[in-house]
Enzyme design. Sequence first.
Site, PDB file in Angstrom:
ATOM      1  N   SER A 108       0.850  -1.201   0.000  1.00  0.00           N
ATOM      2  CA  SER A 108       0.000   0.000   0.000  1.00  0.00           C
ATOM      3  C   SER A 108       0.881   1.244   0.000  1.00  0.00           C
ATOM      4  O   SER A 108       2.106   1.154   0.059  1.00  0.00           O
ATOM      5  CB  SER A 108      -0.897   0.016   1.258  1.00  0.00           C
ATOM      6  OG  SER A 108      -0.092   0.014   2.425  1.00  0.00           O
ATOM      7  N   GLY A 109       0.221   2.395  -0.071  1.00  0.00           N
ATOM      8  CA  GLY A 109       0.832   3.691   0.210  1.00  0.00           C
ATOM      9  C   GLY A 109       2.116   4.017  -0.527  1.00  0.00           C
ATOM     10  O   GLY A 109       2.279   3.729  -1.718  1.00  0.00           O
TER      11      GLY A 109
ATOM     12  N   ASP B 275       6.783 -10.790   7.547  1.00  0.00           N
ATOM     13  CA  ASP B 275       6.217 -10.075   8.695  1.00  0.00           C
ATOM     14  C   ASP B 275       7.391  -9.556   9.516  1.00  0.00           C
ATOM     15  O   ASP B 275       8.021 -10.304  10.275  1.00  0.00           O
ATOM     16  CB  ASP B 275       5.335 -11.010   9.529  1.00  0.00           C
ATOM     17  CG  ASP B 275       4.721 -10.262  10.714  1.00  0.00           C
ATOM     18  OD1 ASP B 275       5.133  -9.113  10.990  1.00  0.00           O
ATOM     19  OD2 ASP B 275       3.831 -10.841  11.363  1.00  0.00           O
TER      20      ASP B 275
ATOM     21  N   TYR C 200       6.661   5.664  17.801  1.00  0.00           N
ATOM     22  CA  TYR C 200       6.985   6.052  16.424  1.00  0.00           C
ATOM     23  C   TYR C 200       8.112   7.091  16.434  1.00  0.00           C
ATOM     24  O   TYR C 200       9.073   6.996  15.662  1.00  0.00           O
ATOM     25  CB  TYR C 200       5.731   6.619  15.758  1.00  0.00           C
ATOM     26  CG  TYR C 200       5.825   6.888  14.271  1.00  0.00           C
ATOM     27  CD1 TYR C 200       5.681   5.854  13.343  1.00  0.00           C
ATOM     28  CD2 TYR C 200       6.025   8.181  13.783  1.00  0.00           C
ATOM     29  CE1 TYR C 200       5.737   6.111  11.974  1.00  0.00           C
ATOM     30  CE2 TYR C 200       6.081   8.441  12.428  1.00  0.00           C
ATOM     31  CZ  TYR C 200       5.935   7.400  11.518  1.00  0.00           C
ATOM     32  OH  TYR C 200       5.995   7.657  10.170  1.00  0.00           O
TER      33      TYR C 200
ATOM     34  N   LYS D 113      11.632   6.434  14.593  1.00  0.00           N
ATOM     35  CA  LYS D 113      12.059   7.228  13.429  1.00  0.00           C
ATOM     36  C   LYS D 113      13.285   8.089  13.757  1.00  0.00           C
ATOM     37  O   LYS D 113      14.143   8.309  12.897  1.00  0.00           O
ATOM     38  CB  LYS D 113      10.896   8.092  12.926  1.00  0.00           C
ATOM     39  CG  LYS D 113       9.743   7.288  12.329  1.00  0.00           C
ATOM     40  CD  LYS D 113      10.147   6.519  11.075  1.00  0.00           C
ATOM     41  CE  LYS D 113       8.971   5.813  10.430  1.00  0.00           C
ATOM     42  NZ  LYS D 113       9.337   5.118   9.181  1.00  0.00           N
TER      43      LYS D 113
HETATM   44  N1  NAP Z   1       2.183   8.753   4.731  1.00  0.00           N
HETATM   45  C1  NAP Z   1       2.874   9.674   5.369  1.00  0.00           C
HETATM   46  O1  NAP Z   1       2.443  10.830   5.507  1.00  0.00           O
HETATM   47  C2  NAP Z   1       4.225   9.336   5.936  1.00  0.00           C
HETATM   48  C3  NAP Z   1       4.974  10.376   6.485  1.00  0.00           C
HETATM   49  C4  NAP Z   1       6.234  10.109   7.016  1.00  0.00           C
HETATM   50  C5  NAP Z   1       6.732   8.833   6.978  1.00  0.00           C
HETATM   51  N2  NAP Z   1       5.990   7.818   6.440  1.00  0.00           N
HETATM   52  C6  NAP Z   1       6.565   6.498   6.434  1.00  0.00           C
HETATM   53  O2  NAP Z   1       6.441   5.936   5.154  1.00  0.00           O
HETATM   54  C7  NAP Z   1       6.420   4.532   5.242  1.00  0.00           C
HETATM   55  C8  NAP Z   1       5.225   4.000   4.469  1.00  0.00           C
HETATM   56  O3  NAP Z   1       4.044   4.437   5.116  1.00  0.00           O
HETATM   57  P1  NAP Z   1       2.669   4.676   4.335  1.00  0.00           P
HETATM   58  O4  NAP Z   1       2.238   6.041   4.627  1.00  0.00           O
HETATM   59  O5  NAP Z   1       2.780   4.234   2.931  1.00  0.00           O
HETATM   60  O6  NAP Z   1       1.714   3.708   5.190  1.00  0.00           O
HETATM   61  P2  NAP Z   1       0.896   2.396   4.801  1.00  0.00           P
HETATM   62  O7  NAP Z   1       0.079   2.609   3.583  1.00  0.00           O
HETATM   63  O8  NAP Z   1       0.220   2.005   6.069  1.00  0.00           O
HETATM   64  O9  NAP Z   1       2.032   1.341   4.439  1.00  0.00           O
HETATM   65  C9  NAP Z   1       2.788   0.691   5.422  1.00  0.00           C
HETATM   66  C10 NAP Z   1       3.451  -0.520   4.772  1.00  0.00           C
HETATM   67  O10 NAP Z   1       4.222  -1.170   5.781  1.00  0.00           O
HETATM   68  C11 NAP Z   1       3.931  -2.544   5.770  1.00  0.00           C
HETATM   69  N3  NAP Z   1       4.024  -3.149   7.099  1.00  0.00           N
HETATM   70  C12 NAP Z   1       3.412  -2.750   8.239  1.00  0.00           C
HETATM   71  N4  NAP Z   1       3.658  -3.642   9.226  1.00  0.00           N
HETATM   72  C13 NAP Z   1       4.448  -4.607   8.686  1.00  0.00           C
HETATM   73  C14 NAP Z   1       5.001  -5.803   9.189  1.00  0.00           C
HETATM   74  N5  NAP Z   1       4.795  -6.215  10.461  1.00  0.00           N
HETATM   75  N6  NAP Z   1       5.747  -6.584   8.371  1.00  0.00           N
HETATM   76  C15 NAP Z   1       5.950  -6.211   7.072  1.00  0.00           C
HETATM   77  N7  NAP Z   1       5.421  -5.074   6.536  1.00  0.00           N
HETATM   78  C16 NAP Z   1       4.676  -4.295   7.340  1.00  0.00           C
HETATM   79  C17 NAP Z   1       2.481  -2.632   5.285  1.00  0.00           C
HETATM   80  O11 NAP Z   1       2.255  -3.904   4.675  1.00  0.00           O
HETATM   81  P3  NAP Z   1       1.372  -5.102   5.299  1.00  0.00           P
HETATM   82  O12 NAP Z   1       0.373  -4.490   6.235  1.00  0.00           O
HETATM   83  O13 NAP Z   1       0.772  -5.757   4.099  1.00  0.00           O
HETATM   84  O14 NAP Z   1       2.388  -5.980   5.978  1.00  0.00           O
HETATM   85  C18 NAP Z   1       2.428  -1.517   4.261  1.00  0.00           C
HETATM   86  O15 NAP Z   1       2.810  -1.993   2.997  1.00  0.00           O
HETATM   87  C19 NAP Z   1       6.380   4.198   6.746  1.00  0.00           C
HETATM   88  O16 NAP Z   1       7.671   3.910   7.209  1.00  0.00           O
HETATM   89  C20 NAP Z   1       5.907   5.503   7.357  1.00  0.00           C
HETATM   90  O17 NAP Z   1       6.327   5.635   8.685  1.00  0.00           O
HETATM   91  C21 NAP Z   1       4.746   8.046   5.923  1.00  0.00           C
END
Ligand code: NAP
Length: 263
Positions: free
Chosen positions: A29-30, A72, A167, A171
């Site tokens: 995702s994302g 995982d 978090y 981070k």
């Molecule tokens: N969106 C923002 O505004 C933002 C801002 C700053 C930083 N970030 C960072 O960007 C990164 C991606 O976040 P996102 O916004 O795209 O969120 P997201 O859509 O929730 O994606 C998170 C991803 O991490 C994977 N994940 C979570 N738990 C896991 C586990 N136990 N084992 C393996 N994979 C796992 C999920 O896959 P599964 O659930 O399928 O395992 C998913 O693909 C993260 O590190 C987040 O902290 C995001």
Amino acid sequence: MLPMMAAQPDPTSIFRLDGKVVLITGTSSGLGARFARVLDAAGATVVMAARRIERVEALAGELRDAYAIHSDLSQPNAGTELAHATIERCGRIDVLVNNAGVSNTLKTNEVTNDDFARTIAVNLQAPFELMRETARDIVDNRRTGAIVNIGSIWSMVGVGMITDAPYAASKGGLLNLTRELAAQWARKGVRVNCICPGWFESELTRDAMFDDPNGKAWMESRTPMGRGGAADELDGALLFLASEASSFVTGIALPVDGGWTCV
Ligand SMILES: NC(=O)c1ccc[n+]([C@@H]2O[C@H](COP(=O)([O-])OP(=O)(O)OC[C@H]3O[C@@H](n4cnc5c(N)ncnc54)[C@H](OP(=O)(O)O)[C@@H]3O)[C@@H](O)[C@H]2O)c1
């Protein structure tokens, strides 16, 4: 007669990743799904990992040369096993993108030790194992490579209004681990850098920030550019740090946050 000018090489070619094997986590995702498409378009063989493997397999089917691995990262040794599975399947890792991450906006006095440990496992322990094993593969085989960690504005500052102490710890730790390993591996051919995104719409942020009028108004008023990031606004930072375009860059935090951390 004017002297013949040498043909100018295409300056954008240094951003290409043709022939490189890239491992990226959190691609179900994302941001991670977007990153996988961008790396594929730049020519890389992309190895993608997450728990929701059906989503990752569907994405792999849309890309040129991509593989899906179930992982995982909350489980002991998961980062090590994922790196080894990638090397077994593709022979090597040239670029690692540590993208998978979890958040949990509990009030700090409600955060249990298990909550804290789970966030650290996915956001810091697994990335460390993946970096260690990737660097081992690169150094042992006398190649060069790049690691891109996905941090956050929480890598650089506290936020306070949104309570997520685990978090913030994970981070912040990821950014200083970036600096430490960059320094340790700078002469060994492994560069380590960290992108620190501001607010981008995803499953992580949609409910509290983009779909909630109060959350959205707060985020927009607090961000100097007055908006969240668009889906393609991390592409440039990712390609820069993953490719030879950043060959003299290591140990940096690159905020892509509309100015959040400049005020
Ligand atoms: N969106 C923002 O505004 C933002 C801002 C700053 C930083 N970030 C960072 O960007 C990164 C991606 O976040 P996102 O916004 O795209 O969120 P997201 O859509 O929730 O994606 C998170 C991803 O991490 C994977 N994940 C979570 N738990 C896991 C586990 N136990 N084992 C393996 N994979 C796992 C999920 O896959 P599964 O659930 O399928 O395992 C998913 O693909 C993260 O590190 C987040 O902290 C995001």
